[in-house]
Write a protein that holds these residues in place. Structure first.
Motif, mmCIF file in Angstrom:
data_model
loop_
_atom_site.group_PDB
_atom_site.id
_atom_site.type_symbol
_atom_site.label_atom_id
_atom_site.label_comp_id
_atom_site.label_asym_id
_atom_site.label_seq_id
_atom_site.Cartn_x
_atom_site.Cartn_y
_atom_site.Cartn_z
ATOM 1 N N LYS A 133 0.814 -1.214 0.000
ATOM 2 C CA LYS A 133 0.000 0.000 0.000
ATOM 3 C C LYS A 133 0.851 1.269 0.000
ATOM 4 C CE LYS A 133 -4.049 -1.958 2.342
ATOM 5 N NZ LYS A 133 -4.950 -1.847 3.508
ATOM 6 N N GLU A 134 2.157 1.112 -0.037
ATOM 7 C CA GLU A 134 3.051 2.272 0.013
ATOM 8 C C GLU A 134 2.767 3.297 -1.084
ATOM 9 O OE1 GLU A 134 7.854 3.293 -0.067
ATOM 10 O OE2 GLU A 134 7.169 1.220 0.073
ATOM 11 N N ASP B 63 0.424 6.320 -0.498
ATOM 12 C CA ASP B 63 0.868 7.499 0.241
ATOM 13 C C ASP B 63 1.240 8.649 -0.698
ATOM 14 O OD1 ASP B 63 0.544 6.108 2.617
ATOM 15 O OD2 ASP B 63 2.616 5.401 2.651
ATOM 16 N N LYS B 64 1.443 8.336 -1.985
ATOM 17 C CA LYS B 64 1.849 9.345 -2.964
ATOM 18 C C LYS B 64 0.644 9.965 -3.689
ATOM 19 C CE LYS B 64 6.170 6.824 -3.713
ATOM 20 N NZ LYS B 64 7.000 6.074 -4.687
#
Length: 215
Positions: free
Chosen positions: A10-11, A14-15
């Motif tokens: 899921k990183e 965050d963008k």
């Protein structure tokens, strides 16, 4: 043969920038589009300059991303309007957000794209699922069998003024699902315009009445 469904980190979420102007400019209220946890992707990568929607499974794991290009696509350009990351044949979207609604109503409206889904949702029709193309996947059919659906409405794009792609695909989808459901459970009701994004709330309401959504 055992096939495992891919789950992504899921990183990248965050963008995502929580900007929804693309959809609000098209008549979708911000409070509606925010439900689906999407936003603009500005950093370099496969989804740069796209409004992206995370695709979650029932455990809230990230199984894909779908992105709509934010800028005008020039004629002859090879830039796709929508880009998908993950195995869309396994997606049941947006079931993570509306599974209780569909279970209770036992009625579902099938549309080609997330844009169509948002237009229906904004008009009060939340029992809608996205096929991400012109076919109804086996995964989706299995979900309908599990939910014991009483009515499945195929509402692909109305391409009668162009190449009839959506019209023909709707007929094929109807025929395919008749292998699993009775004739009174499956119907085809295309939008009066090309798609629901081109229709206002009153037109969508009239379509829904004709399609039996409000029965």
């Amino acid at each position: 043969k055992i096939i495992t469904r891919r789950v992504f980190s899921k990183e990248p979420l965050d963008k995502i920038l929580p900007r929804h102007k693309y959809w609000t400019d098209r008549g979708v209220p911000e409070e509606v589009v925010r439900i689906f946890r999407g936003g603009e992707m500005k950093e370099k990568g496969k989804m740069k300059d796209r409004y992206v929607f995370p695709i979650f499974n029932w455990k809230e794991e990230l199984v894909g991303i779908s992105g709509r290009y934010l800028h005008k696509i020039e004629e002859g350009s090879k830039v796709p309007k929508w880009k998908h990351y993950g195995d869309k044949s396994k997606w049941n979207y947006p079931l993570f957000f509306n599974h209780k609604i569909i279970r209770n109503k036992k009625k579902v409206i099938l549309v080609e794209s997330i844009g169509d889904m948002l237009a229906l949702w904004a008009s009060g029709y939340h029992n809608v699922m996205v096929t991400f193309g012109l076919d109804v996947s086996v995964s989706m059919i299995n979900t309908f069998l599990k939910f014991d659906m009483s009515k499945i409405i195929v509402a692909f794009n109305n391409d009668s003024q162009n190449n009839n792609a959506g019209n023909e695909a709707a007929r094929k989808a109807h025929k395919k699902m008749l292998k699993y459901f009775d004739p009174d459970q499956v119907s085809v009701h295309l939008p009066q315009q090309k798609d629901f994004g081109e229709m206002n709330t009153q037109e969508i309401e009239a379509w829904a009445n004709a399609a039996g959504c409000n029965e």
